[in-house]
Scaffold this active site. Sequence first.
Site, PDB file in Angstrom:
ATOM      1  N   GLU A   1     -20.269   6.679  24.974  1.00 47.41           N
ATOM      2  CA  GLU A   1     -20.517   5.518  24.099  1.00 47.41           C
ATOM      3  C   GLU A   1     -21.972   5.440  23.626  1.00 47.41           C
ATOM      4  OE1 GLU A   1     -19.070   2.102  26.331  1.00 47.41           O
ATOM      5  OE2 GLU A   1     -17.095   2.316  25.412  1.00 47.41           O
TER       6      GLU A   1
ATOM      7  N   GLU B   1     -10.441   5.038  25.473  1.00 44.61           N
ATOM      8  CA  GLU B   1     -10.416   3.784  26.227  1.00 44.61           C
ATOM      9  C   GLU B   1      -9.645   2.727  25.447  1.00 44.61           C
ATOM     10  OE1 GLU B   1     -14.055   2.217  27.745  1.00 44.61           O
ATOM     11  OE2 GLU B   1     -14.704   4.127  28.622  1.00 44.61           O
TER      12      GLU B   1
END
Length: 819
Positions: free
Chosen positions: A177, A246
């Site tokens: 991320e 995710e």
Amino acid sequence: MASLRFILCCVLVNCACATIVSHDGRAITIDGHRRVLLSGSIHYPRSTPEMWPNLIKKGKEGGLDAIETYVFWNAHEPTCRQYDFSGKLDLIRFLKTIQDEGLYGVLRIGPYACAEWNYGGFPVWLHNMPGMVFRTTNKAYMDEMQNFTTMIVDMVKKEKLFASQGGPIILAQIENEYGNIMGPYGEAGKSYIKWCANMAQALDVGVPWIMCQQNDAPQPMLNTCNGFYCDNFTPNNPNTPKMWTENWTGWFKQWGGKNPHRTTEDVAFSVARFFQRGGTFNNYYMYHGGTNFDRTAGGPYITTSYDYDAPLDEYGNLNQPKYGHLKQLHDVLHSMEKTLTYGNISTIDFGNSASATIYTTQEGSSCFFGNGNENSDAAISFRGESYVVPAWSVTILPDCKTEAYNTAKITTQTSMMVKKSNEAEEDPSTLKWSWRPENMDNFLLRGKGESTNTQLFDQKVVSNDQSDYLWYMTTVKFRKRDPFLGKNMSLRVNSTAHVLRVFVNGKHIGNQHAENGKFHYIFEKDAKFKSGRNVISLLSITVGLQNYGAFFESVPVGITGPISIIGRNGDETIVKDLSSHKWSYKTGLNGFENKLFKTESPSKWSFQSVPLNRTMTWYKTTFKAPLGNDPVVVDLLGLGKGTAWVNGNNIGRYWPAFISSSDGCSAKCNYRGAYYAEKCQTNCGEPTQRWYHVPRSFLITEGDNTLVLFEEMGGNPSLVNFQTTIAGSVCANVYEKNVIELSCDRKTISAIKFASFGNPDGNCGSFVKGTCEGSKNAVDILTKECVGKEKCSIDVTAEKFGVPYCSGAARRLAIEAIC
């Protein structure tokens, strides 16, 4: 040809036949076949090795193809070049357990994890190295990151666990991320990402590397999506499949917060719409959340429970209906695998957010009907047939004719979990306690620490995160006629301690903790100083270090000042700045150093006059392990804040005194419309966390178990008791022409509390009959078919339950069965 390939494999990888993992713009391909892949996150340190086989087996039974996990650097290298892969940190054992179950693995090495894990998974000693800056073009950081990443890869290679070696791991991840926060790093951040890609590729693992949330991921890295919805995600390269690393099945919880809940219907909707729009890999974050044992919870203020409202709850129970509804979805998607990964794609826009997507091969076609409208159902006419798609839902028709699944129509049971008292104890609510105080004389009266400096330091720098606790101590001398002494005096502390306890000359003058996400505050209380020597002792307490954000490693924690004594006399105010005084530091508390939490601790404990609501106090008791195999919890209602150990195992921080606000919850939760973390919350006005998981492997079944508590704030241990968590009842509310299976999870169904076929109203636990009902007694029918059995299946038909004369409404069967 097959035998030739096997011989070649034996030569190359010691008789473990290699799996070839590659990709194109449609899907991950395994041994030349494009795959629809459903994966689920299970983090090995958030459970125990004894739990892993059952969790992974339930994942497989739930329709998963793969298990994903992070690797937590600070857990494995708590001190530089000193490694720990024992117990619940046995990464290799976890990966082999995945392999034993016949599933694939996704290894997210990072080594930055976030994951609401302490310091994002980074060891604090890393921060304290000279010239260190995390996650950028910084030689000190890149050397350490490469060292750890290489070590993990080498360990996995040695055990032949990459698919290229015949193992289960089909994907590996580097970084995590970074694209969300890389802006402030500028050009150095861009260079760093290129370095990460080159470093990872040079490790030659033989499977693709992924980078999530990284739109500029260099080739051959595969950029992927994280979030509540990823159907609109487009990879940065036409040869990269649409992958979702995710899919947040719920949300995490923070001290002072409420219980988050993401509806089953919305999770299913997000997955179905992702596959409708070309996705082929979906990973649930989390599939099993688990528990933040010891000091692993991040934050600040992440709770010990990391349940995450996942398909498997914190203890490993099926979270129904989420688990079952998603299992049905997985079965349907797998049945369409070839069509979804090889078919030509066409779409029809029906307007008002309704659409059809058709996947076509020579063998046939499969269809998705999507309705993104939050308020109204969609009436669709397709190939001469009429269909109604409920608002905010997706209907799947594997043959483009017959509805096999709709995300808003749940046909699996809801399990109502309850806590059951400990039947191994004659009186489970009354445990016999002993106690002893935390010895603080050296700090409160003498101000004596381990090191001194004329500067206030960040807690991370001094403690290296070896403890939640750091003492800051100094002495102040006043002459008899000092003008300060004749004034009203107070002590003012500018603090970034998560919790602060303040003492002057051995007397506790107050404490304060950060609230509402504001971790910088000013503490000020009246204090009495005397002529001569005065000791100021400040105890800074952390509750999980920052785990996310640009330059998060530099977010201050502890007491960095200024610290002042304030003297007031009428309009006159005098400030005495103590920030440059000689400060003495001490990491940790005596009780921790003396291991009072160990079962065999020789320290003296008193059974006399066990105090209540006493701060900085140790308590100890013994208890019998609850009978059976159901998950065990300890109810800590009545305590303040502290840490708990069972037989020397740290089960985490507790803080039941932290009550969530009374507003923001709703009795009803509308699954329609985009989910966000504050939607559908529950537990308003209650302790953020009351029950704490005690894994069965921590307990002994014969003899006494020991519970030790360290209580910081003051509480009442007499209310503490052990319980098991079980399904108390199971419910269903299913439309006609479906089959519903009821199961009490290895226990028998004892009674049918409610049953009605027609248009019943209400929710599980509060069903009521509607205005019409079938002519046959539904309770009698279900009692005959289900009571005394561990599970039963019921065809929901008018023939079975009698025809109810309901005008307009679709007919449903509502059931509540007692386990």
